[in-house]
Design an enzyme around this catalytic site. Structure first.
Site, PDB file in Angstrom:
ATOM      1  N   LYS A 223     -25.296  17.331 -13.557  1.00 28.07           N
ATOM      2  CA  LYS A 223     -24.355  16.493 -12.911  1.00 28.07           C
ATOM      3  C   LYS A 223     -23.225  16.509 -13.666  1.00 28.07           C
ATOM      4  O   LYS A 223     -23.180  16.255 -14.924  1.00 28.07           O
ATOM      5  CB  LYS A 223     -24.855  15.084 -12.654  1.00 28.07           C
ATOM      6  CG  LYS A 223     -23.795  14.323 -11.631  1.00 28.07           C
ATOM      7  CD  LYS A 223     -24.218  12.742 -11.265  1.00 28.07           C
ATOM      8  CE  LYS A 223     -23.083  12.002 -10.834  1.00 28.07           C
ATOM      9  NZ  LYS A 223     -23.336  10.561 -10.516  1.00 28.07           N
ATOM     10  N   GLU A 273     -17.085  -1.649 -10.256  1.00 29.72           N
ATOM     11  CA  GLU A 273     -18.275  -1.316 -11.134  1.00 29.72           C
ATOM     12  C   GLU A 273     -18.215  -2.055 -12.460  1.00 29.72           C
ATOM     13  O   GLU A 273     -17.317  -1.956 -13.217  1.00 29.72           O
ATOM     14  CB  GLU A 273     -18.131   0.251 -11.451  1.00 29.72           C
ATOM     15  CG  GLU A 273     -19.363   0.787 -12.172  1.00 29.72           C
ATOM     16  CD  GLU A 273     -19.637   2.275 -12.337  1.00 29.72           C
ATOM     17  OE1 GLU A 273     -20.498   2.761 -13.028  1.00 29.72           O
ATOM     18  OE2 GLU A 273     -18.798   3.063 -11.307  1.00 29.72           O
TER      19      GLU A 273
END
Length: 468
Positions: A223, A273
């Site tokens: 990723k 976040e």
């Protein structure tokens, strides 16, 4: 050391200034006659009639300022000036946190430095990011703090040597005279954005995604989080605090922040976040990844959430983040708990997969160790981490600076940092908005471009919205 008035009645601004000046003189006199080593950090506070922190900050005439609001907005801190700055154009996390703890270790638990660091501190900052450096933490000279329905005017003093014992109270008096308490919030006006330039543009983005997918197919990477910089130009300087005011009004369940190291430069945003929150030996973190827009109706919104939860591609992308954070905490904690179920975090313009994690730290684990273990997570870097970061250094066409880096505060026994996504850099007449998308097997250039536009939508609506 901290000093407070002998009563908790909220004062009018003039009385608050007078009492704060008196308490500062008393605290400095006490500190300078006590047989203790320098440096000494002092925090002096008085209750003041409720004043909205961001409106107060907008009224000040200060080149250097900070703003921080917790995710639930129960706590809002606005700071101007600097009693101390710990910063570096480069260097290690150990250096930064060692310098912070040298001041914080003997200080009152409520004293905090606010700031952050670059996504990749080892990279030399570009010209746009040079005022911020690899890391920068500020102990504001003055703070207006909101805790629920209560406001406090705070002064911080750092006594480095005995000569500061006479000098610092005079500096405080000069600064107090310059503070402004607005009777009402000023109207929020922004210039109309002109030209927009995306870096990379759509063809360049497609090529970048294609290169990552090819590396994934070869087994070199699992990723990579690619980011995009959207630059807006204006006919006049952009007020970052006015922009933040609009963003905050449109945002829920997000940390809000603005760091202004000097005139003409500001980094701001509203991020959902959390990187970590530490209170003593207890630490909390969370895995946030994968995105869907919000629906126009409740039924459409629920359908989008179900689609996100059922998506194999999105669940795999999120699982990379969960596993990485859990492994990092396991190295630092004697016990770790991860939420048993994946939920959906709903924001005004988008929704994400969410999994909370928490742990009990081993003895002696520092904030530097936590930061090194948790940043960058696969949500903003990639998997494997080192290979993904090396890939970004080679291929990303701009310096991320503090985008996707840790921002927040650190105190003697606690600290809290968010991941600076959904953020932008103001430099004079330009605004650079940053956002990213995780590229995994199954990603498509069009789909990831659309995801970034969804993430940018809150800031874009703030730029073009009507006066609040």
């Amino acid at each position: 050391m901290t000093a407070q008035p002998p009563h908790a009645q909220a004062l009018d601004p003039d009385s608050a200034r007078d009492m704060l000046a008196s308490l500062v003189h008393r605290a400095v006199r006490t500190a300078c006659t006590a047989p203790s080593a320098f440096p000494q950090a002092l925090r002096v506070e008085v209750p003041v009639a409720y004043t909205e922190a961001l409106a107060w900050l907008r009224a000040q005439r200060a080149d250097r300022s900070v703003y921080w609001a917790g995710r639930e907005r129960r706590e809002q801190i606005a700071g101007v000036g600097a009693a101390d700055v710990i910063a570096g154009p480069g260097g290690s996390l150990e250096t930064a946190f060692s310098d912070l703890q040298r001041v914080l270790a003997p200080a009152h638990p409520n004293l905090r430095y606010y700031g952050g660091m670059a996504f990749d501190p080892s990279r030399t900052p570009s010209a746009d990011w040079k005022p911020f450096g690899a890391y920068r933490f500020v102990l504001p000279r003055f703070q207006l703090e909101n805790h629920g329905a209560h406001s406090y005017l705070v002064c911080n003093v750092l006594l480095r040597t005995v000569t500061d014992c006479a000098r610092e109270p005079e500096h405080v008096l000069d600064g107090l005279d310059a503070l402004v308490f607005p009777r009402e919030s000023a109207a929020v006006t922004l210039p109309v954005p002109g030209q927009r330039v995306d870096l990379p543009d759509a063809p360049g983005w497609a090529a970048s995604v294609g290169r990552v997918l090819e590396a994934i197919r070869r087994g070199a990477l699992d990723k990579v989080v690619l980011s995009r910089r959207s630059v807006f130009s204006f006919d006049e300087p952009l007020d970052p605090l006015a922009l933040l005011t609009r963003i905050v009004a449109r945002t829920t369940a997000s940390y809000a922040f603005c760091f202004q190291p000097g005139a003409g430069a500001a980094f701001l945003g509203a991020t959902p976040e959390r990187l970590y929150s530490r209170h003593g030996g207890h630490v909390e973190s969370e895995a946030v990844a994968s995105t869907r827009p919000r629906g126009a109706t409740d039924a459409e919104d629920a359908a989008l959430a179900r689609d996100l939860l059922a998506s194999d591609k999105d669940r795999r992308e999120h699982a990379f983040v969960v596993r990485a954070i859990e492994a990092a905490l396991n190295r630092l904690c004697r016990s770790v708990y991860a939420g048993p179920d994946i939920s959906v975090l709903k924001l005004p313009h988008c929704q994400h997969l969410l999994c909370p994690l928490e742990g009990i730290l081993n003895d002696g684990v520092s904030d530097a160790a936590l930061m090194q273990a948790l940043h960058p997570s696969p949500a903003v870097g990639g998997v494997p981490t080192n290979k993904a970061i090396a890939y970004l250094r080679e291929h990303e066409p701009f310096d991320r600076g503090w985008y996707a880096g840790p921002v927040g505060w650190v105190g003697p026994e606690s600290g809290e940092f968010a991941v600076a996504i959904r953020s932008g850099l103001v430099r004079g007449n330009t605004l650079s908005l940053y956002s990213g998308a995780g590229i995994v097997d199954g990603s498509t250039p069009d789909g990831e471009w659309s995801e970034i536009e969804t993430k940018l939508s809150n800031a874009l609506s703030a730029l073009t919205g009507n006066d609040d």
